[in-house]
Design a protein around this motif. Structure first.
Motif, short mmCIF file in Angstrom:
data_model
loop_
_atom_site.label_atom_id
_atom_site.label_comp_id
_atom_site.label_asym_id
_atom_site.label_seq_id
_atom_site.Cartn_x
_atom_site.Cartn_y
_atom_site.Cartn_z
N SER A 49 0.84 -1.22 0.00
CA SER A 49 0.00 0.00 0.00
C SER A 49 0.86 1.25 0.00
O SER A 49 0.53 2.26 -0.64
CB SER A 49 -0.94 0.01 1.21
OG SER A 49 -1.84 -1.07 1.12
N GLN A 94 -8.02 -0.28 -0.96
CA GLN A 94 -8.32 -1.52 -0.24
C GLN A 94 -9.78 -1.53 0.20
O GLN A 94 -10.48 -2.52 0.04
CB GLN A 94 -7.38 -1.62 0.97
CG GLN A 94 -6.81 -2.99 1.19
CD GLN A 94 -5.52 -2.98 2.01
OE1 GLN A 94 -4.92 -1.94 2.28
NE2 GLN A 94 -5.07 -4.15 2.41
N ASP A 168 -5.54 -1.59 -5.12
CA ASP A 168 -4.92 -2.16 -3.94
C ASP A 168 -5.86 -3.18 -3.31
O ASP A 168 -6.79 -2.81 -2.61
CB ASP A 168 -4.57 -1.03 -2.95
CG ASP A 168 -3.71 -1.53 -1.79
OD1 ASP A 168 -3.50 -2.75 -1.66
OD2 ASP A 168 -3.23 -0.68 -1.02
MG MG Z 1 -2.02 -2.78 2.17
#
Ligand code: MG
Ligand code: ATP
Length: 230
Positions: A49, A94, A168
């Motif tokens: 990330s 995410q 992500d």
């Molecule tokens: Mg991550």
């Protein structure tokens, strides 16, 4: 030879929290050519990330360079980086970061409006239709399923026709059928539009769809051996 879409050159990222220093990236290198589909894999906490945030211009490197379409991100100030991101890079996080009080369509319209695009509403409707959400244009995020929200987030990321799409772990919380259909969609955009894709994933099935697999460990990036496809 065309210039690469992305060049990551000796990138370091060090987080400092009081006395604690975390070296998340230590000399990461990667070149991604236009139209490539790259999967990045690595353990939790390995810096995936962090890397995506740096490429997206949401954070800045401690050392090294990140160059997108010949623009060195470290030469831009915060406002310029935000504008650059809006024009050139799509990011799907995410967890989706849709604006809760706007409908699916309005969420997609927003980045276009910021760039002064005409026909934003028509374009939003056609993007959402392409992504299989024609019946969901006027639903708000809390009226959509997780997979539908992820697809709206992809449409938001594609709104300004980015050169590069960063995702992500976007299928992390979805069932395998939904996750497969989202990856198939990304693959189609990659093949049909030549969209350059960088996808972070823990899932080998997702990674297998990519043309190239890269592993992140000890703060560095390395090429995985090619995986044979059936
Ligand atoms: Mg991550
Ligand atoms: N804002 C921050 N401040 C301090 N440390 C951070 C910060 N963000 C991340 N880190 C640390 O940097 C390292 C890399 O974190 P990162 O979020 O990039 O990992 P990741 O590979 O994305 O992990 P995951 O698979 O769990 O999402 C971790 O050790 C994390 O604790």
């Amino acid at each position: 030879m065309n210039t690469p879409t992305l060049v990551i050159q000796d990138v370091f990222k060090i987080y400092k929290e009081g006395d604690v220093e975390t070296v998340a990236l230590r000399g990461a290198n990667l070149t991604v050519e236009r139209g490539e589909f790259v999967a990045i894999q690595g353990r939790s906490g390995s810096g995936k990330s962090t890397l995506m945030n740096l490429i997206g211009g949401l954070a800045i490197v401690s050392a090294g360079r990140i160059i997108i379409n010949e623009t060195d991100l470290s030469r831009l100030n915060e406002g310029q980086r935000a504008a650059f991101r809006r024009q050139h890079v799509g990011i799907v996080f995410q967890s989706d970061n849709l604006i809760p009080f706007l409908t699916a369509s309005e969420n997609v319209v927003l980045p276009m409006t910021l760039e002064g695009h005409e026909n934003a509403h028509r374009r939003a409707a056609s993007l959402l239709t392409e992504i299989g959400l024609a019946e969901r244009l006027h639903h708000r995020p809390n009226q959509l399923s997780g997979g539908e929200r992820q697809r709206v987030a992809i449409a938001v990321a594609l709104a300004n026709e980015p050169d590069l799409l960063l995702a992500d772990e976007l299928t992390g919380e979805l069932d395998s059928v939904t996750s497969d259909s989202i990856m198939a969609l990304l693959k189609r955009l990659n093949v049909e539009r030549g969209l350059t894709l960088i996808v972070v994933t823990h899932n080998p099935t997702v990674a297998a769809r990519a043309g190239r697999q890269v592993r992140i460990s000890d703060g560095q990036l390395s090429e995985e051996m090619a995986v044979a496809h059936a």
